[in-house]
Structure formats: C-alpha cells, structure tokens
Scaffold this active site. Structure first.
Site, PDB file in Angstrom:
ATOM      1  N   VAL A 183      17.078  22.453 -14.852  1.00  0.00           N
ATOM      2  CA  VAL A 183      16.504  21.184 -15.332  1.00  0.00           C
ATOM      3  C   VAL A 183      17.296  19.975 -14.837  1.00  0.00           C
ATOM      4  O   VAL A 183      16.764  18.858 -14.801  1.00  0.00           O
ATOM      5  CB  VAL A 183      16.420  21.131 -16.884  1.00  0.00           C
ATOM      6  N   TYR A 234      29.601  16.915 -24.825  1.00  0.00           N
ATOM      7  CA  TYR A 234      28.373  17.396 -25.483  1.00  0.00           C
ATOM      8  C   TYR A 234      27.874  16.351 -26.481  1.00  0.00           C
ATOM      9  O   TYR A 234      26.672  16.054 -26.537  1.00  0.00           O
ATOM     10  CB  TYR A 234      28.694  18.715 -26.189  1.00  0.00           C
ATOM     11  N   LYS A 278      24.316  14.414 -26.360  1.00  0.00           N
ATOM     12  CA  LYS A 278      23.311  14.549 -27.421  1.00  0.00           C
ATOM     13  C   LYS A 278      23.038  13.201 -28.087  1.00  0.00           C
ATOM     14  O   LYS A 278      21.891  12.916 -28.472  1.00  0.00           O
ATOM     15  CB  LYS A 278      23.762  15.588 -28.444  1.00  0.00           C
ATOM     16  N   THR A 332      22.052  31.603 -32.271  1.00  0.00           N
ATOM     17  CA  THR A 332      21.506  31.933 -30.953  1.00  0.00           C
ATOM     18  C   THR A 332      22.616  32.586 -30.131  1.00  0.00           C
ATOM     19  O   THR A 332      23.783  32.563 -30.524  1.00  0.00           O
ATOM     20  CB  THR A 332      21.057  30.653 -30.231  1.00  0.00           C
TER      21      THR A 332
END
Ligand SMILES: NC(=O)c1ccc[n+]([C@@H]2O[C@H](COP(=O)([O-])OP(=O)(O)OC[C@H]3O[C@@H](n4cnc5c(N)ncnc54)[C@H](O)[C@@H]3O)[C@@H](O)[C@H]2O)c1
Length: 262
Positions: free
Chosen positions: A60, A152, A156, A187
């Site tokens: 992506v 991160y 975000k 996950t």
C-alpha cells in the site's frame, strides 16, 4: 440488521487480523469483497476463510501498487463502494533518539502514506459515482502519547487528521470517511508482541475499563457499522474501539476501582 448486499468492498491488510475479520464480516453481510495484502502467499487461504471474491497482492505504500490494487478491485467488482484500510505495521518500541530514521520513515510510509494512497486510488471511482464509504484503521496510540512509539503514534494521529479532512472534503461529494481507533486487539501482530513479552497482558487488562483485550471481530463490527448506511450521517469521525482505554484518565494500578465485590 446492517445489510451490505450488492456493496463492492476492498479491504487492505485483508490477509490477517483486523482486515481479515472485517472482510469476513462484510462478506457475511452480503458485500462482494476483494482482499489486498502485501503477503501474497497468505492471500489464497485468507480468501477461503473470508469468502472474498478475489485477491490482489501489493504494497500500500507504493503508489504504483496502490493504484493497481484499487484498479484490479474495481475491475473485478464492477466498481467500488467500500474501502477498509487495515494494512499497517507496528513499530519497534524504541526511544526516539535511538530509532534509525529508515525505520521511522518505514512506519510512516506504511501506516500513513499507505492509507493516503489507498484513499486516493479507491476514492476516485467512489467520487465519480458520488457514493462510497471508507474506514481507516487508527489506534489508541494516535489518540494519546505512548513512549517508545513516536513513529506509529505520529502516523496514526495523522491518519485521524487525514480522516477528518477527507470526511469534510468528500462529504459534499457523497463519500463518507471515518476511522476506528482500536486498543490492543488479539491479532497476529499483537500475539507476536505478547509472545516476546513486549506487552504485559495483565497490565493491559488492568488499564482497560472493560478489563480485557479486543477480539478482531469486535473491531470489525464497529468498522462494518461505519461502512454501512446505518452510519449514513457519520463522517470525519474517529471512533475509539478500545474498551474505554481513551476515556480513562487515572493510573493503571487503580483501574479496578471500585474493585471486585463492590
Ligand atoms: N492489533 C492491535 O492491537 C491494533 C490496535 C490498534 C490498531 N491496529 C491497526 O490495525 C491494523 C491491522 O493490524 P492487525 O493487528 O490486524 O495486524 P496484522 O499483522 O494481523 O495484519 C496486518 C496485515 O496488513 C498487511 N500489511 C502490512 N503492511 C502492508 C503493506 N505495506 N501493504 C499491504 N499490506 C500490508 C500484513 O501483511 C497483514 O496481513 C493496522 O493498521 C494496525 O496498526 C492494530
């Protein structure tokens, strides 16, 4: 019932975790789904598990791949109504001054640039049709500061702002754009960090008002709501799916107040 019959959906990060759970739920609700993921070998099994119609492999964060994956999905489905942007990577939990710039940039590239590129590529057919819904996957790390997670968190937080901006920019053009901001969700990404003792599950449970981590299906349900007509008047919103994490302001060790038996 939320119904997505006839909706044509592209789910990035669809080969694992939150993306896979959302793809499966969208398919169960009647949507036709294409999975996009950079992990090509994992895609056929994920297609079986989710009931997706087709898959497309790519990165992506690459403009060429993002354009190709969106075009392939639109061609396979005859258009696009839904984009779930779940592709993402974690960071190394390193203090900023000890983080190599290449790693910092990579986390930004996948989580932020990738979200931007996929919104742009998949948004085009939606804007042309004057209809569509997008959910970006943010994080509680984009809502408050987590030491060691500067890349991160910055990515975000920027995804949140991108979501609000696109919600306002594309609202008049018929395309809704929202985000979910999950807390710790079970996950493969998080299970790996738990296995390596990077995260302490007891501490997470203590700091979380609902007292546990999330299942991927719980994040998927929030995303499916935002992607459906049940959220027809919701755009530019960042929905915490965090068991109360972001609402909670006290120290973690008093999270059990009023305590068992109260
Ligand atoms: N698991 C959590 O606790 C949690 C919490 C908050 C937010 N998130 C976010 O949720 C999203 C999904 O995470 P997950 O926990 O399901 O992780 P995961 O590792 O289980 O799944 C992520 C998927 O994205 C794919 N992917 C990664 N980089 C890619 C790229 N450059 N191009 C295409 N595909 C790529 C991976 O191959 C994988 O299949 C991420 O954006 C993550 O930051 C996760």
């Amino acid at each position: 019932m939320i119904a997505l019959a006839g909706q044509r959906a592209l789910v990035t990060g669809g080969a694992s975790g939150i993306g896979e759970a959302t793809a499966r739920l969208l398919a169960e609700l009647g949507a036709q789904v294409v999975l996009a993921d950079r992990n090509a070998p994992a895609l056929p099994a994920a297609q079986d598990r989710t009931g997706a119609l087709a898959v497309t492999a790519g990165d992506v964060a690459s403009e060429a791949d993002a354009e190709r994956m969106a075009a392939e999905a639109a061609a396979a489905l005859g258009g696009l109504d839904i984009l779930m942007n779940a592709a993402g990577i974690g960071d190394d939990l390193a203090p900023l001054h000890a983080q190599p710039v290449e790693r910092w940039q990579h986390v930004l590239d996948v989580n932020l640039r990738g979200t931007y590129l996929m919104c742009r590529a998949a948004g085009r057919p939606m804007l042309a049709a004057r209809r569509g819904a997008i959910v970006n996957v943010s994080s509680i790390v984009g809502l408050g500061a987590f030491p060691g997670r500067s890349a991160y968190g910055a990515a975000k937080a920027a995804v949140n702002h991108l979501t609000r901006t696109l919600g306002c920019e594309w609202g008049p053009l018929g395309v809704r754009v929202n985000a979910v901001a999950p807390a710790y969700t079970l996950t493969p990404m998080v299970r790996d960090l738990l296995d390596r003792a990077v995260f302490d599950p007891a501490q997470i449970a203590c700091r979380t008002p609902l007292g546990r981590m999330a299942e991927p299906a719980e994040v998927a349900r929030a995303a499916a709501f935002l992607l459906s007509d049940w959220a027809s008047y919701v755009t530019g919103a960042v929905l915490p799916v965090d068991g109360g994490w972001s609402a909670y302001g006290a120290a973690g060790d008093v999270a059990r107040f009023p305590g068992p038996g109260a």
